[in-house]
Design a protein around this motif. Structure first.
Motif, PDB file in Angstrom:
ATOM      1  N   LEU A   4     -66.695  58.702  27.968  1.00  0.00           N
ATOM      2  CA  LEU A   4     -66.003  59.964  27.687  1.00  0.00           C
ATOM      3  C   LEU A   4     -66.969  61.140  27.660  1.00  0.00           C
ATOM      4  O   LEU A   4     -66.559  62.288  27.870  1.00  0.00           O
ATOM      5  N   LEU A   5     -68.240  60.874  27.399  1.00  0.00           N
ATOM      6  CA  LEU A   5     -69.243  61.938  27.319  1.00  0.00           C
ATOM      7  C   LEU A   5     -70.094  62.033  28.577  1.00  0.00           C
ATOM      8  O   LEU A   5     -70.893  62.958  28.712  1.00  0.00           O
ATOM      9  N   TYR A   6     -69.928  61.089  29.497  1.00  0.00           N
ATOM     10  CA  TYR A   6     -70.756  61.076  30.707  1.00  0.00           C
ATOM     11  C   TYR A   6     -70.645  62.362  31.517  1.00  0.00           C
ATOM     12  O   TYR A   6     -71.667  62.906  31.973  1.00  0.00           O
ATOM     13  N   PRO A   7     -69.441  62.914  31.727  1.00  0.00           N
ATOM     14  CA  PRO A   7     -69.365  64.147  32.532  1.00  0.00           C
ATOM     15  C   PRO A   7     -70.119  65.313  31.906  1.00  0.00           C
ATOM     16  O   PRO A   7     -70.451  66.273  32.602  1.00  0.00           O
ATOM     17  N   VAL A   8     -70.377  65.249  30.607  1.00  0.00           N
ATOM     18  CA  VAL A   8     -71.070  66.331  29.908  1.00  0.00           C
ATOM     19  C   VAL A   8     -72.570  66.060  29.802  1.00  0.00           C
ATOM     20  O   VAL A   8     -73.402  66.927  30.069  1.00  0.00           O
ATOM     21  N   LEU A   9     -72.927  64.827  29.426  1.00  0.00           N
ATOM     22  CA  LEU A   9     -74.321  64.511  29.124  1.00  0.00           C
ATOM     23  C   LEU A   9     -75.031  63.737  30.232  1.00  0.00           C
ATOM     24  O   LEU A   9     -76.256  63.598  30.200  1.00  0.00           O
ATOM     25  N   GLU A  36     -76.243  60.800  33.206  1.00  0.00           N
ATOM     26  CA  GLU A  36     -76.728  59.428  33.356  1.00  0.00           C
ATOM     27  C   GLU A  36     -77.603  58.963  32.195  1.00  0.00           C
ATOM     28  O   GLU A  36     -77.579  57.800  31.811  1.00  0.00           O
ATOM     29  N   ARG A  37     -78.377  59.892  31.632  1.00  0.00           N
ATOM     30  CA  ARG A  37     -79.301  59.507  30.557  1.00  0.00           C
ATOM     31  C   ARG A  37     -78.549  58.898  29.384  1.00  0.00           C
ATOM     32  O   ARG A  37     -79.020  57.939  28.769  1.00  0.00           O
ATOM     33  N   LEU A  38     -77.382  59.454  29.060  1.00  0.00           N
ATOM     34  CA  LEU A  38     -76.583  58.922  27.950  1.00  0.00           C
ATOM     35  C   LEU A  38     -76.181  57.484  28.211  1.00  0.00           C
ATOM     36  O   LEU A  38     -76.227  56.631  27.315  1.00  0.00           O
ATOM     37  N   MET A  39     -75.804  57.181  29.446  1.00  0.00           N
ATOM     38  CA  MET A  39     -75.303  55.855  29.762  1.00  0.00           C
ATOM     39  C   MET A  39     -76.392  54.793  29.628  1.00  0.00           C
ATOM     40  O   MET A  39     -76.115  53.643  29.283  1.00  0.00           O
ATOM     41  N   ARG A  40     -77.624  55.183  29.893  1.00  0.00           N
ATOM     42  CA  ARG A  40     -78.699  54.193  29.922  1.00  0.00           C
ATOM     43  C   ARG A  40     -79.497  54.134  28.627  1.00  0.00           C
ATOM     44  O   ARG A  40     -80.247  53.179  28.415  1.00  0.00           O
ATOM     45  N   SER A  41     -79.365  55.129  27.769  1.00  0.00           N
ATOM     46  CA  SER A  41     -80.229  55.212  26.587  1.00  0.00           C
ATOM     47  C   SER A  41     -79.559  54.593  25.362  1.00  0.00           C
ATOM     48  O   SER A  41     -78.367  54.270  25.361  1.00  0.00           O
ATOM     49  N   TRP A  42     -80.365  54.481  24.294  1.00  0.00           N
ATOM     50  CA  TRP A  42     -79.858  53.950  23.036  1.00  0.00           C
ATOM     51  C   TRP A  42     -78.808  54.869  22.425  1.00  0.00           C
ATOM     52  O   TRP A  42     -77.982  54.436  21.623  1.00  0.00           O
ATOM     53  N   VAL A  43     -78.829  56.167  22.816  1.00  0.00           N
ATOM     54  CA  VAL A  43     -77.847  57.116  22.275  1.00  0.00           C
ATOM     55  C   VAL A  43     -76.429  56.687  22.656  1.00  0.00           C
ATOM     56  O   VAL A  43     -75.488  56.767  21.856  1.00  0.00           O
ATOM     57  N   GLY A  44     -76.263  56.204  23.900  1.00  0.00           N
ATOM     58  CA  GLY A  44     -74.959  55.708  24.318  1.00  0.00           C
ATOM     59  C   GLY A  44     -74.509  54.535  23.475  1.00  0.00           C
ATOM     60  O   GLY A  44     -73.325  54.414  23.122  1.00  0.00           O
ATOM     61  N   GLY A  45     -75.463  53.672  23.109  1.00  0.00           N
ATOM     62  CA  GLY A  45     -75.148  52.552  22.229  1.00  0.00           C
ATOM     63  C   GLY A  45     -74.694  53.018  20.855  1.00  0.00           C
ATOM     64  O   GLY A  45     -73.779  52.446  20.255  1.00  0.00           O
ATOM     65  N   VAL A  46     -75.313  54.079  20.349  1.00  0.00           N
ATOM     66  CA  VAL A  46     -74.923  54.632  19.047  1.00  0.00           C
ATOM     67  C   VAL A  46     -73.510  55.204  19.113  1.00  0.00           C
ATOM     68  O   VAL A  46     -72.703  55.022  18.195  1.00  0.00           O
ATOM     69  N   VAL A  47     -73.203  55.904  20.211  1.00  0.00           N
ATOM     70  CA  VAL A  47     -71.859  56.458  20.394  1.00  0.00           C
ATOM     71  C   VAL A  47     -70.820  55.330  20.364  1.00  0.00           C
ATOM     72  O   VAL A  47     -69.804  55.405  19.645  1.00  0.00           O
ATOM     73  N   ASP A  48     -71.066  54.283  21.132  1.00  0.00           N
ATOM     74  CA  ASP A  48     -70.134  53.152  21.163  1.00  0.00           C
ATOM     75  C   ASP A  48     -70.013  52.500  19.790  1.00  0.00           C
ATOM     76  O   ASP A  48     -68.911  52.146  19.348  1.00  0.00           O
ATOM     77  N   ALA A  49     -71.148  52.328  19.100  1.00  0.00           N
ATOM     78  CA  ALA A  49     -71.142  51.663  17.798  1.00  0.00           C
ATOM     79  C   ALA A  49     -70.343  52.461  16.772  1.00  0.00           C
ATOM     80  O   ALA A  49     -69.603  51.886  15.958  1.00  0.00           O
ATOM     81  N   CYS A  50     -70.475  53.789  16.787  1.00  0.00           N
ATOM     82  CA  CYS A  50     -69.701  54.622  15.852  1.00  0.00           C
ATOM     83  C   CYS A  50     -68.199  54.409  16.043  1.00  0.00           C
ATOM     84  O   CYS A  50     -67.432  54.322  15.074  1.00  0.00           O
ATOM     85  N   CYS A  51     -67.785  54.331  17.295  1.00  0.00           N
ATOM     86  CA  CYS A  51     -66.360  54.141  17.595  1.00  0.00           C
ATOM     87  C   CYS A  51     -65.895  52.740  17.193  1.00  0.00           C
ATOM     88  O   CYS A  51     -64.776  52.569  16.690  1.00  0.00           O
ATOM     89  N   VAL A  52     -66.758  51.733  17.405  1.00  0.00           N
ATOM     90  CA  VAL A  52     -66.419  50.370  16.998  1.00  0.00           C
ATOM     91  C   VAL A  52     -66.303  50.283  15.478  1.00  0.00           C
ATOM     92  O   VAL A  52     -65.361  49.688  14.939  1.00  0.00           O
ATOM     93  N   ILE A  53     -67.239  50.888  14.762  1.00  0.00           N
ATOM     94  CA  ILE A  53     -67.223  50.854  13.297  1.00  0.00           C
ATOM     95  C   ILE A  53     -65.945  51.500  12.759  1.00  0.00           C
ATOM     96  O   ILE A  53     -65.315  50.996  11.822  1.00  0.00           O
TER      97      ILE A  53
END
Length: 525
Positions: free
Chosen positions: A184-189, A191-208
């Motif tokens: 959902l944030l890829y169009p804004v942020l 490729e770096r978001l998709m490959r970095s730990w930040v993307g993992g944090v985004v997903d984890a927040c939503c899972v939590i």
């Protein structure tokens, strides 16, 4: 088009997914339980403070996000781009009935069935701030239903799977990115978001946020069914009974999640829809039919005429405690569910047009919900009004499990209706458990068909967490539900770009399918 191949930035993760997502989300579960065991009052106090601050400071932002999502989605639904089909299929993967059944059961079950009997009665005995009718009178009926419709109606459903589902569908099926919140944030942020730990944090927040929001209904169901079995058959309502209920419920939805969308999840949803329709028909035909008809017309009319008054009310114009525990709490809950529900809606809607997807989620499902609330909650109001039951004290103490059973026993059929509604509630919660276990597994792995072991792991984890929290006291589940209001802050930031990216994605799909020549720029396309 790309629907089955593992492409995109996360393609190389393997079947068990991103260790950052698994570590943070699983770590939260462990940390919450451990801290609760060490200092249960400290955890409850800290979350209560965060809950109150979030409701007071962020409440208006949450309300505005839901309003904008709904109205932009409605504008998009009547645009030429809405004829575009999701996922590059000419015909839908699922029949219309199966598709609508899964949507209804998944999105309503998170709490709508649990609150359907009690919330309208609560607003009947405690007049909502948007209205000035005298509580407990005939004049209070329309306002009570209207306030319930506001919490579970158009705004709530729209944020669960309209604009966000369109963004995910485009970037997943047409551009090969994974079905994960970070997309959902890829169009804004980029490729770096998709490959970095930040993307993992985004997903984890939503899972939590989803884990916190789903464990609540699972735990509350255990208390509700154990209370019902105690009242109806004299069985113990203690922890042992609740644990047995959790084991049965967990086995049901874990099995359903493990067999996938086209088997267990679909079958469970279809059965529940048939059961709900049967119960609704019995209530309407053999209950106070004229009262239901008049109450619905008046309540829905009041909902429409007072829509903005209710949707934009703040703690400046309403008691702070009321906003905190009602409108803001529910809106934050739905925001917390938003990304994973959108993933699920995108996953089951291949071959549907954008218009069908928006109208099903943001219009048809809310209207069906208002009918259900009128039948169950309206029956409670009728019996409260006539003196057949008295739920004022129980609801002032927020004992909604008592409300559901009390109303059910007063309905035509008595004990049989009570058992049927307990069964319906159980399966509704199971459909949330199976769909969210599946959606969490999709997020963790980045695959449309996540490894069965990951689905099972998350299903068992949520049941186990509910069991531990019930052992410590059912209040801890309430604390966990308060936590979802706090998690709504980061999750809302994930949803926010969809306000403009949703229409952009829709027009991009429409252009690629030759339906429009309108030029729209998709960032990073």
């Amino acid at each position: 088009m790309n629907s089955s191949k593992e492409t995109g930035p996360d393609a190389g993760l393997g079947k068990f997914g991103d260790p950052v997502v698994l570590g943070l989300s699983g770590g939260f579960v462990v940390l919450f339980v451990v801290l609760s065991l060490i200092d249960i009052e400290g955890v409850a106090g800290a979350i209560s403070v965060g809950f109150a601050w979030t409701a007071a400071v962020m409440g208006s932002y949450f309300q505005l996000l839901l309003l904008l999502t709904f109205f932009i989605a409605m504008g998009l639904a009547v645009s030429p781009a809405a004829s575009a089909k999701v996922g590059g299929l000419d015909t839908p993967e699922l029949s219309t009935f199966k598709w609508l059944s899964i949507i209804m059961c998944t999105l309503l079950a998170g709490g709508g069935v649990f609150f359907a009997a009690g919330e309208p009665v609560y607003h009947f005995v405690v007049t909502p701030p948007a209205f000035d009718s005298e509580a407990g009178t005939v004049e209070a009926v329309a306002g009570a239903l209207a306030q319930s419709f506001m919490h579970w109606g158009f705004l709530a459903w729209a944020v669960l799977g309209s604009l966000t589902a369109i963004v995910l569908a485009y970037w997943h099926y047409d551009r090969g990115l994974p079905l994960q919140p970070r997309t959902l944030l890829y169009p804004v942020l980029g490729e770096r978001l998709m490959r970095s730990w930040v993307g993992g944090v985004v997903d984890a927040c939503c899972v939590i946020a989803v884990v916190a929001g789903t464990v609540g209904p699972i735990g509350f169901l255990a208390t509700q069914v154990s209370f019902g079995l105690h009242e109806l058959f004299g069985l113990s309502a203690g922890y042992a009974t609740q644990l047995i209920i959790l084991v049965v419920l967990g086995a049901l939805y874990v099995t359903s999640a493990a067999t996938g969308i086209h088997r267990g999840i679909q079958l469970l949803s279809r059965f529940n829809v048939f059961l709900a329709l049967a119960i609704a028909a019995v209530i309407f035909i053999f209950g106070p039919t004229l009262f239901f008809t008049n109450a619905y017309l008046q309540g829905f009319g009041k909902y429409i005429s007072s829509f903005f008054a209710m949707a934009t009310m703040t703690s400046e114009t309403a008691p702070g405690w009321w906003m905190q525990w009602w409108t803001v709490f529910f809106f934050a809950w739905f925001i917390g569910y938003g990304p994973l529900m959108a993933i699920f809606v995108a996953r089951i809607s291949r071959g549907r047009t954008i218009r069908q997807m928006i109208l099903a989620v943001a219009v048809m499902a809310p209207i069906a919900t208002t009918v259900w609330f009128t039948l169950l909650g309206g029956a409670g109001i009728h019996y409260q009004l006539t003196g057949a039951i008295d739920l004022a004290e129980a609801l002032n103490n927020f004992q909604f499990d008592v409300a559901t059973l009390t109303v059910a026993q007063a309905l035509p059929g008595g004990m049989l209706m009570a058992l049927a509604i307990l069964l319906l509630t159980t399966i509704f919660v199971a459909t949330t458990g199976d769909s969210m276990s599946y959606a969490i597994a999709v997020v963790c792995t980045g695959h449309d068909e996540p490894h069965t072991a990951v689905r099972i792991f998350w299903g068992i984890t949520m049941s186990l967490m509910a069991a531990i929290l019930l052992y410590m006291g059912s209040g801890q589940i309430g604390v966990l539900q308060q936590f979802i209001v706090i998690t709504a802050i980061p999750v809302s930031l994930v949803l926010l770009p969809s306000l403009w990216l949703g229409p952009q994605a829709a027009y991009a799909m429409a252009r690629e399918q030759g339906l429009t020549t309108r030029k729209k720029v998709i960032v990073n396309e």
